[in-house]
Each structure stands twice: as structure tokens, then as C-alpha cells.
Design a protein around this motif. Structure first.
Motif, PDB file in Angstrom:
ATOM      1  N   SER A 155     -16.172   1.586   3.436  1.00 27.48           N
ATOM      2  CA  SER A 155     -15.667   2.375   2.322  1.00 27.48           C
ATOM      3  C   SER A 155     -14.484   3.212   2.769  1.00 27.48           C
ATOM      4  N   CYS A 156     -13.610   3.476   1.839  1.00 28.60           N
ATOM      5  CA  CYS A 156     -12.438   4.305   2.101  1.00 28.60           C
ATOM      6  C   CYS A 156     -12.287   5.292   0.941  1.00 28.60           C
ATOM      7  N   ALA A 157     -12.321   6.557   1.274  1.00 31.14           N
ATOM      8  CA  ALA A 157     -12.107   7.611   0.283  1.00 31.14           C
ATOM      9  C   ALA A 157     -10.672   8.095   0.397  1.00 31.14           C
ATOM     10  N   ILE A 158     -10.013   8.152  -0.748  1.00 28.28           N
ATOM     11  CA  ILE A 158      -8.601   8.529  -0.763  1.00 28.28           C
ATOM     12  C   ILE A 158      -8.421   9.820  -1.556  1.00 28.28           C
ATOM     13  N   SER A 159      -7.656  10.731  -1.014  1.00 26.24           N
ATOM     14  CA  SER A 159      -7.298  11.937  -1.757  1.00 26.24           C
ATOM     15  C   SER A 159      -5.789  12.103  -1.700  1.00 26.24           C
ATOM     16  N   GLY A 160      -5.253  12.753  -2.682  1.00 28.40           N
ATOM     17  CA  GLY A 160      -3.815  12.929  -2.734  1.00 28.40           C
ATOM     18  C   GLY A 160      -3.236  12.304  -3.976  1.00 28.40           C
ATOM     19  N   SER A 161      -1.942  12.200  -3.994  1.00 20.97           N
ATOM     20  CA  SER A 161      -1.246  11.789  -5.210  1.00 20.97           C
ATOM     21  C   SER A 161      -1.005  10.294  -5.295  1.00 20.97           C
ATOM     22  N   ILE A 162      -1.736   9.533  -4.519  1.00 18.62           N
ATOM     23  CA  ILE A 162      -1.492   8.098  -4.496  1.00 18.62           C
ATOM     24  C   ILE A 162      -2.832   7.390  -4.626  1.00 18.62           C
ATOM     25  N   PHE A 163      -3.005   6.574  -5.611  1.00 19.64           N
ATOM     26  CA  PHE A 163      -4.164   5.702  -5.663  1.00 19.64           C
ATOM     27  C   PHE A 163      -4.133   4.756  -6.846  1.00 19.64           C
ATOM     28  N   SER A 164      -4.455   5.228  -8.040  1.00 17.60           N
ATOM     29  CA  SER A 164      -4.734   4.295  -9.128  1.00 17.60           C
ATOM     30  C   SER A 164      -3.533   3.444  -9.504  1.00 17.60           C
ATOM     31  N   MET A 165      -2.320   3.951  -9.236  1.00 13.82           N
ATOM     32  CA  MET A 165      -1.126   3.197  -9.597  1.00 13.82           C
ATOM     33  C   MET A 165      -0.621   2.338  -8.446  1.00 13.82           C
ATOM     34  N   ASN A 166      -1.349   2.329  -7.332  1.00 17.22           N
ATOM     35  CA  ASN A 166      -0.871   1.667  -6.136  1.00 17.22           C
ATOM     36  C   ASN A 166      -1.833   0.586  -5.668  1.00 17.22           C
ATOM     37  N   ALA A 167      -1.262  -0.447  -5.076  1.00 11.01           N
ATOM     38  CA  ALA A 167      -2.104  -1.421  -4.388  1.00 11.01           C
ATOM     39  C   ALA A 167      -2.700  -0.763  -3.152  1.00 11.01           C
ATOM     40  N   MET A 168      -3.854  -1.282  -2.727  1.00 15.09           N
ATOM     41  CA  MET A 168      -4.524  -0.787  -1.540  1.00 15.09           C
ATOM     42  C   MET A 168      -4.809  -1.941  -0.597  1.00 15.09           C
ATOM     43  N   GLY A 169      -4.797  -1.651   0.681  1.00 19.37           N
ATOM     44  CA  GLY A 169      -5.063  -2.699   1.660  1.00 19.37           C
ATOM     45  C   GLY A 169      -6.055  -2.268   2.716  1.00 19.37           C
ATOM     46  N   TRP A 170      -6.768  -3.235   3.245  1.00 23.00           N
ATOM     47  CA  TRP A 170      -7.575  -3.047   4.451  1.00 23.00           C
ATOM     48  C   TRP A 170      -6.887  -3.811   5.582  1.00 23.00           C
ATOM     49  N   TYR A 171      -6.733  -3.122   6.699  1.00 24.93           N
ATOM     50  CA  TYR A 171      -6.142  -3.680   7.895  1.00 24.93           C
ATOM     51  C   TYR A 171      -7.183  -3.624   9.021  1.00 24.93           C
ATOM     52  N   ARG A 172      -6.893  -4.355  10.092  1.00 26.53           N
ATOM     53  CA  ARG A 172      -7.728  -4.217  11.277  1.00 26.53           C
ATOM     54  C   ARG A 172      -6.870  -4.392  12.531  1.00 26.53           C
ATOM     55  N   GLN A 173      -7.347  -3.780  13.596  1.00 30.81           N
ATOM     56  CA  GLN A 173      -6.653  -3.888  14.876  1.00 30.81           C
ATOM     57  C   GLN A 173      -7.682  -4.096  15.977  1.00 30.81           C
ATOM     58  N   ALA A 174      -7.607  -5.256  16.588  1.00 28.33           N
ATOM     59  CA  ALA A 174      -8.479  -5.582  17.714  1.00 28.33           C
ATOM     60  C   ALA A 174      -7.812  -5.133  19.006  1.00 28.33           C
ATOM     61  N   PRO A 175      -8.587  -4.905  20.053  1.00 33.74           N
ATOM     62  CA  PRO A 175      -8.009  -4.470  21.329  1.00 33.74           C
ATOM     63  C   PRO A 175      -6.933  -5.436  21.817  1.00 33.74           C
ATOM     64  N   GLY A 176      -5.787  -4.879  22.175  1.00 28.09           N
ATOM     65  CA  GLY A 176      -4.707  -5.693  22.697  1.00 28.09           C
ATOM     66  C   GLY A 176      -3.937  -6.487  21.673  1.00 28.09           C
ATOM     67  N   LYS A 177      -4.258  -6.289  20.397  1.00 29.94           N
ATOM     68  CA  LYS A 177      -3.580  -7.048  19.328  1.00 29.94           C
ATOM     69  C   LYS A 177      -2.895  -6.108  18.343  1.00 29.94           C
ATOM     70  N   GLN A 178      -1.980  -6.659  17.599  1.00 23.74           N
ATOM     71  CA  GLN A 178      -1.299  -5.883  16.569  1.00 23.74           C
ATOM     72  C   GLN A 178      -2.210  -5.693  15.360  1.00 23.74           C
ATOM     73  N   ARG A 179      -1.958  -4.621  14.632  1.00 21.09           N
ATOM     74  CA  ARG A 179      -2.691  -4.383  13.397  1.00 21.09           C
ATOM     75  C   ARG A 179      -2.333  -5.469  12.391  1.00 21.09           C
ATOM     76  N   GLU A 180      -3.340  -6.013  11.716  1.00 21.66           N
ATOM     77  CA  GLU A 180      -3.094  -7.073  10.753  1.00 21.66           C
ATOM     78  C   GLU A 180      -3.710  -6.711   9.405  1.00 21.66           C
ATOM     79  N   LEU A 181      -3.053  -7.168   8.364  1.00 22.44           N
ATOM     80  CA  LEU A 181      -3.539  -6.957   7.005  1.00 22.44           C
ATOM     81  C   LEU A 181      -4.569  -8.032   6.686  1.00 22.44           C
ATOM     82  N   VAL A 182      -5.750  -7.627   6.233  1.00 22.94           N
ATOM     83  CA  VAL A 182      -6.789  -8.619   5.948  1.00 22.94           C
ATOM     84  C   VAL A 182      -7.106  -8.749   4.461  1.00 22.94           C
ATOM     85  N   ALA A 183      -6.852  -7.710   3.676  1.00 23.55           N
ATOM     86  CA  ALA A 183      -7.176  -7.797   2.258  1.00 23.55           C
ATOM     87  C   ALA A 183      -6.328  -6.802   1.469  1.00 23.55           C
TER      88      ALA A 183
END
Length: 120
Positions: free
Chosen positions: A21-49
Motif C-alpha cells: 500500500s502507498c499513502a499519498i498526501s499533498g497536492s498531487i493524486f487524483s488527477m495524476n497517474a501513479m506508478g509502482w517501481y522496484r529496485q533490486a540490489p545492484g540494479k537500476q530502479r524499474e517501473l513495474v506498474a
């Protein structure tokens, strides 16, 4: 100011499931796309969804059919349901908003991430 708090990670056996789960606060959310990323050890962060402001979803090939992203605009949360987990899914997972509605312009906002470890 945008704040992101990810939760739900942990240790799970191969084939198991987790719900992030991800809780978001601030002026950005309902009008914006959201993404989940991941970063494994020794690898670059990648967008997964990605989930657009309209609710359309897109997935990396590596997680397609196993992960499901969803959002609750009333609660300002984004969820990543992960199933059939594999050891190669082990990573720190982050959520992040985009600056646009469809997921083309990353915002650069990050939370602290949540660790997912898939191991027997």
C-alpha cells in the motif's frame, strides 16, 4: 509538498502473495497517474506498474498476470497486489506519482520504500 508512505512488504516464500500500500498526501493524486517501481540490489530502479487517472493499467512484462495495481482516490492510496511471487521479485518497492494523467512524466517524488524478499 508531496509525501509518500509505502507499507506491506516482508518475507514471503516463492509462490506466495503480498499486498503493498502507498499513502499519498499533498497536492498531487487524483488527477495524476501513479506508478509502482522496484529496485533490486545492484540494479537500476524499474517501473513495474502504472495506473492512469482514469484507472487504466499497464505492467512490465516481468510482472504481467501476477501483479495488480489499483487506486482509491477517496483514500489517496495506491495498492499493488502481488501473487505468484518469484525470487527475482525481491527488491525495495516504491510508489511515485507522475506529473501527468497517463504516466509519461515522472515527478521525482519518492517515499522510503518497502522491502519485499521472496525466499524459501
Amino acid at each position: 509538498q508531496v509525501q509518500l508512505v509505502e507499507s506491506g512488504g516482508g518475507l514471503v516464500q516463492p509462490g506466495g502473495s503480498l499486498r503493498l500500500s502507498c499513502a499519498i498526501s499533498g497536492s498531487i493524486f487524483s488527477m495524476n497517474a501513479m506508478g509502482w517501481y522496484r529496485q533490486a540490489p545492484g540494479k537500476q530502479r524499474e517501473l513495474v506498474a502504472v495506473i492512469t487517472s482514469g484507472g487504466s493499467t499497464m505492467y512490465a512484462d516481468s510482472v504481467k498476470g501476477r501483479f495488480t495495481i489499483s487506486r482509491d482516490n477517496a483514500k489517496n492510496t495506491v495498492t499493488l497486489q502481488m501473487s505468484s511471487l518469484k525470487p527475482e521479485d525481491t527488491a525495495v518497492y516504491y510508489c511515485s506519482p507522475f506529473r501527468d494523467r497517463v504516466g509519461r512524466d515522472p515527478s521525482g517524488y519518492w517515499g522510503q520504500g518497502t522491502q519485499v524478499t521472496v525466499s524459501s
